[in-house]
Design an enzyme around this catalytic site. Structure first.
Site, PDB file in Angstrom:
ATOM      1  N   GLY A  30       0.827  -1.204   0.000  1.00  0.00           N
ATOM      2  CA  GLY A  30       0.000   0.000   0.000  1.00  0.00           C
ATOM      3  C   GLY A  30       0.857   1.248   0.000  1.00  0.00           C
ATOM      4  O   GLY A  30       1.888   1.310   0.683  1.00  0.00           O
ATOM      5  N   GLY A  60      -0.623   4.609   0.134  1.00  0.00           N
ATOM      6  CA  GLY A  60      -1.339   5.804   0.556  1.00  0.00           C
ATOM      7  C   GLY A  60      -0.582   6.516   1.654  1.00  0.00           C
ATOM      8  O   GLY A  60       0.645   6.362   1.785  1.00  0.00           O
ATOM      9  N   LEU A  61      -1.286   7.291   2.465  1.00  0.00           N
ATOM     10  CA  LEU A  61      -0.586   8.068   3.479  1.00  0.00           C
ATOM     11  C   LEU A  61       0.193   7.193   4.446  1.00  0.00           C
ATOM     12  O   LEU A  61       1.353   7.470   4.758  1.00  0.00           O
ATOM     13  CB  LEU A  61      -1.583   8.932   4.250  1.00  0.00           C
ATOM     14  CG  LEU A  61      -2.072  10.181   3.523  1.00  0.00           C
ATOM     15  CD1 LEU A  61      -3.056  10.946   4.393  1.00  0.00           C
ATOM     16  CD2 LEU A  61      -0.905  11.086   3.154  1.00  0.00           C
ATOM     17  N   ALA A  62      -0.422   6.120   4.944  1.00  0.00           N
ATOM     18  CA  ALA A  62       0.287   5.256   5.887  1.00  0.00           C
ATOM     19  C   ALA A  62       1.460   4.559   5.213  1.00  0.00           C
ATOM     20  O   ALA A  62       2.575   4.529   5.748  1.00  0.00           O
ATOM     21  CB  ALA A  62      -0.678   4.229   6.490  1.00  0.00           C
ATOM     22  N   HIS A 119     -21.014   7.711   6.562  1.00  0.00           N
ATOM     23  CA  HIS A 119     -20.747   9.152   6.528  1.00  0.00           C
ATOM     24  C   HIS A 119     -22.042   9.904   6.205  1.00  0.00           C
ATOM     25  O   HIS A 119     -22.746   9.539   5.270  1.00  0.00           O
ATOM     26  CB  HIS A 119     -19.683   9.455   5.471  1.00  0.00           C
ATOM     27  CG  HIS A 119     -19.049  10.805   5.615  1.00  0.00           C
ATOM     28  ND1 HIS A 119     -19.741  11.975   5.391  1.00  0.00           N
ATOM     29  CD2 HIS A 119     -17.792  11.184   5.945  1.00  0.00           C
ATOM     30  CE1 HIS A 119     -18.941  13.009   5.586  1.00  0.00           C
ATOM     31  NE2 HIS A 119     -17.754  12.549   5.931  1.00  0.00           N
ATOM     32  N   ARG A 133     -20.359  11.800  13.273  1.00  0.00           N
ATOM     33  CA  ARG A 133     -20.916  11.247  12.048  1.00  0.00           C
ATOM     34  C   ARG A 133     -22.009  10.210  12.288  1.00  0.00           C
ATOM     35  O   ARG A 133     -23.006  10.174  11.573  1.00  0.00           O
ATOM     36  CB  ARG A 133     -19.786  10.621  11.213  1.00  0.00           C
ATOM     37  CG  ARG A 133     -18.845  11.668  10.657  1.00  0.00           C
ATOM     38  CD  ARG A 133     -17.663  11.057   9.945  1.00  0.00           C
ATOM     39  NE  ARG A 133     -16.850  12.108   9.340  1.00  0.00           N
ATOM     40  CZ  ARG A 133     -15.721  11.876   8.673  1.00  0.00           C
ATOM     41  NH1 ARG A 133     -15.274  10.640   8.546  1.00  0.00           N
ATOM     42  NH2 ARG A 133     -15.051  12.876   8.145  1.00  0.00           N
ATOM     43  N   HIS A 180     -18.469   4.593   4.433  1.00  0.00           N
ATOM     44  CA  HIS A 180     -17.292   5.442   4.231  1.00  0.00           C
ATOM     45  C   HIS A 180     -16.012   4.831   4.806  1.00  0.00           C
ATOM     46  O   HIS A 180     -15.118   4.443   4.061  1.00  0.00           O
ATOM     47  CB  HIS A 180     -17.563   6.802   4.858  1.00  0.00           C
ATOM     48  CG  HIS A 180     -16.414   7.762   4.793  1.00  0.00           C
ATOM     49  ND1 HIS A 180     -15.831   8.140   3.603  1.00  0.00           N
ATOM     50  CD2 HIS A 180     -15.749   8.437   5.772  1.00  0.00           C
ATOM     51  CE1 HIS A 180     -14.848   8.992   3.840  1.00  0.00           C
ATOM     52  NE2 HIS A 180     -14.766   9.178   5.150  1.00  0.00           N
ATOM     53  N   ARG A 187     -15.347   6.938  14.079  1.00  0.00           N
ATOM     54  CA  ARG A 187     -14.188   7.824  13.899  1.00  0.00           C
ATOM     55  C   ARG A 187     -14.653   9.265  13.768  1.00  0.00           C
ATOM     56  O   ARG A 187     -15.555   9.564  12.985  1.00  0.00           O
ATOM     57  CB  ARG A 187     -13.392   7.432  12.652  1.00  0.00           C
ATOM     58  CG  ARG A 187     -12.217   8.379  12.392  1.00  0.00           C
ATOM     59  CD  ARG A 187     -11.392   7.946  11.200  1.00  0.00           C
ATOM     60  NE  ARG A 187     -12.088   8.041   9.938  1.00  0.00           N
ATOM     61  CZ  ARG A 187     -12.296   9.165   9.248  1.00  0.00           C
ATOM     62  NH1 ARG A 187     -11.899  10.333   9.746  1.00  0.00           N
ATOM     63  NH2 ARG A 187     -12.929   9.151   8.092  1.00  0.00           N
ATOM     64  N   LEU A 190      -6.572  10.885   8.383  1.00  0.00           N
ATOM     65  CA  LEU A 190      -5.269  11.356   7.901  1.00  0.00           C
ATOM     66  C   LEU A 190      -4.277  11.426   9.055  1.00  0.00           C
ATOM     67  O   LEU A 190      -3.095  11.101   8.903  1.00  0.00           O
ATOM     68  CB  LEU A 190      -5.421  12.728   7.241  1.00  0.00           C
ATOM     69  CG  LEU A 190      -6.420  12.824   6.082  1.00  0.00           C
ATOM     70  CD1 LEU A 190      -6.449  14.229   5.506  1.00  0.00           C
ATOM     71  CD2 LEU A 190      -6.068  11.824   4.993  1.00  0.00           C
TER      72      LEU A 190
END
Length: 637
Positions: A40, A42-44, A266, A330, A401, A435, A441
């Site tokens: 992966g 992505g950000l992580a 969401h 949410r 979501h 969450r 993020l």
């Protein structure tokens, strides 16, 4: 196997410092001897790979996209949380910690959440140094806005493109390490299996999606950073390629799956507009800062919104939750939107939508101010719906979501398989049953930049990990299993498309394990999913072959995993006979129809262990203890 979360003893505020001081270290000259695989980008994944490469490790990064820049992290719009208290409005590490635990309805591990809040401020400094163009006030200081479930402004943002800008920062760091030769990037590759040697994660089997070649890759540690599994619902805000295959392969190899039923709906998505829609589009929660949510007071009122007088509108979130108003968490906003639509007060042709109205904000602040904050989001909405939100209220409705569940990890982010670390949304660790907005993020970058580089080194320094050959029997067995699974899919040659199975699974999950769950519905869902799985393996049709780019084959493997994961989600939801956060059991609600927890019987993390394809999984429980927070019934009134 007992669950050891490895949480350090001592005061909450000192646990991470104590942990870092006690972790074993790898010397700079020895780091170059170790190979690490990151699945992966992505950000992580990108932040972890860049950080580990910078430290001197040899890193391989795999992503199924043609570029890491296409990771779904780009879709995060509204912002990233950090406890910097720039607004001087009373924020602190302790308040971010409390808001996160409360927002998750007291179903998260206290120590992990405090660490997340503690390192949050460092993330902003890191990203500013990378050139991330955060919004700024007139005087040049970084701007903040608020998000649901909090009473302070702690969310840093770059208009409605925050995820994209943060990913570009992480991507630039990643590609610097690629240029240095410390990171090797494998795009268009998908992980199909995890390889264990002597019970330790030592490699993966990957498939080159362009030509179908299977590859064996060995390493001293494996990091899974593959995001969440909301596409189990078919229609979700996730990109169509988002999948659960990597974590599901790890689960079937022995990694426990934590809280699979904890999924987030969401509240701010563009409503579904047709039966053949392939995904849903997110409208950032940040819009609720200035947009007011309402529906007509009368059932069946189909007038245009501008024709409905103020006195005939129900701003139901402001009415029910005067303290938080439109900025409730949410799960609360989503359940209330569903409730008013179920009453017959929903808007649009389907009746499955509510209004998000910016008229008051435009009148108060001016159109230009609203454009500067949300211009790209308004433009996106108009392109999709054909309606101009500057003139007509947006129509929104809840959509699948984020997934708070994921592979179980300890305080080191290590799974029950030694050497297998799980970062970001792929793990269960930080959000409990719901969450808070702008925390995804934060978690992905915290795990990648500031946690895994410490704890992975401890694993490497604490074990004797001799080089392993990809010709070894463990790699050969995993390769045969991966190839056999693909061959089996191609040989079925049935009559139904892969997409038809995915769509049917999504409808079952949305109806029975979506915004509300019941014992009867969940039992019905499990029976239907088992029947669907049987038909899938006997009647799916996959055109083409393996030795080519074959997206139908890719999708088939992912849908097969989603079907199995869907059953585990329903089983977990059936076991948890309480309501908490996004998990709303109809049998467990307060007189005001809010989630009613059962702390006496369900104050634990559910961790499921695979026992075989035709056997029921075993439930393990990690008790949750709250030393710094008093358990209370959540209230946002």
């Amino acid at each position: 196997m007992s669950l050891d979360a490895r949480v350090p003893i001592g005061p909450l505020s000192e646990k991470w410092t104590k942990c870092k001081n006690e972790l074993k270290l790898v010397s700079p000259t020895n780091k170059r001897k170790y190979d690490i695989i990151v699945i992966g980008s992505g950000l992580a994944g990108a932040s972890a790979a860049a950080s580990l490469g910078e430290l001197g490790y040899n890193v391989k990064v795999f992503c199924f996209q043609d570029s890491p820049r296409r990771a779904h992290s780009i879709a995060a719009q509204g912002g990233i949380n950090a406890a910097k208290n720039y607004q001087n409005d009373g924020d602190s590490v302790g308040r971010l910690f409390y808001d996160t635990v409360k927002g998750g309805d007291f179903r998260a591990r206290e120590a992990n959440v405090y660490r997340l809040a503690e390192v949050s401020a460092n993330i902003i400094d890191q990203c500013v140094a990378q050139g991330v163009p955060f919004a700024r006030e007139y005087g040049g200081t970084l701007a903040n806005r608020t998000f649901g479930g909090v009473l302070v402004s702690r969310t840093f943002y770059a208009r409605g493109q925050t995820g994209q800008q943060l990913l570009l920062g992480a991507y630039s760091s990643l590609m610097r390490q690629v240029e240095r030769g410390k990171v090797k990037l494998y795009s268009r590759h998908e992980m199909l299996d995890l390889v264990l040697v002597d019970g330790v994660a030592r490699g993966v089997i990957a498939r080159d999606l362009t030509n179908g070649n299977f590859e064996k890759h060995a390493a001293h540690a494996v990091l899974l950073c593959t995001g969440g599994y909301s596409n189990v619902f078919y229609l979700s805000t996730n990109a169509k390629g988002c999948n659960a295959t990597a974590i599901w392969r790890a689960y079937k190899r022995g990694a426990y799956f934590g809280n699979p039923c904890f999924t987030q709906i969401h509240p701010t998505s563009i409503p579904q507009h047709g039966d053949y829609q392939s995904k849903l589009t997110l409208m950032s929660e940040s819009l609720r800062n200035d947009g007011r949510v309402w529906v007509p007071k009368q059932k069946g009122d189909k007038r245009r919104p501008e024709a409905i007088p103020e006195g005939e509108r129900d701003y139901y979130l402001e009415r029910k939750y005067p303290t938080y108003g439109n900025m409730v968490p949410r799960d609360v906003a989503s359940r209330n939107a569903k409730a008013v639509c179920d009453e017959g007060r929903g808007v649009s042709e389907t009746g499955q939508a509510v209004y998000l109205d910016f008229a008051d904000a435009i009148k108060r602040d001016g159109r230009e101010v609203i454009r500067q904050k949300y211009g790209n989001l308004f433009h996106m909405y108009e392109k999709i719906t054909g309606e101009n939100p500057y003139h007509t209220p947006m129509k929104i409705y809840p959509a699948p979501h984020y997934t708070m569940g994921g592979l179980w990890v300890d305080y080191h982010l290590e799974s029950t398989i030694p050497g297998l670390f799980v970062l970001g949304e792929a793990n269960f660790s930080d959000h409990g049953a719901n969450r808070l907005g702008a925390s995804a993020l934060m978690q992905g970058l915290a795990d990648g930049y500031f946690i895994a580089p410490y704890t992975v080194g401890h694993h490497l320094a604490g074990r004797k990990l001799p080089k392993v050959s990809t010709d070894g029997p463990e790699f050969e067995e995993a390769l045969r299993a991966a190839k056999g699974r693909v061959d089996r899919l191609l040989k079925i040659n049935g009559k139904r498309s892969v997409d038809s199975f995915h769509r049917e699974l999504g409808r079952i999950m949305w109806d029975k394990c979506g915004m509300s769950r019941s014992e009867a519905g969940l039992k019905e869902a499990i029976a239907k999913i088992r029947a669907l799985r049987e038909e899938f393996w006997n009647n799916v049709k996959i055109p083409g072959g393996n030795a080519e780019l074959n997206q139908s084959l890719e999708q088939a493997g992912r849908v097969a995993d989603f079907i199995e994961l869907g059953e585990l989600m329903c089983r977990d939801a059936l076991n948890r006979r309480e309501s908490c956060g996004g998990h709303f059991r109809e049998e467990s609600q307060t007189e005001e129809n809010e989630a009613k927890r059962d702390d006496e019987n369900y104050l634990y993390v559910s961790a499921w262990q695979h026992q075989g394809d035709d056997k029921e999984p075993t439930l393990h429980k990690e008790p949750l203890a709250f030393e710094s927070i008093h358990l209370t019934q959540r209230s946002y009134k």
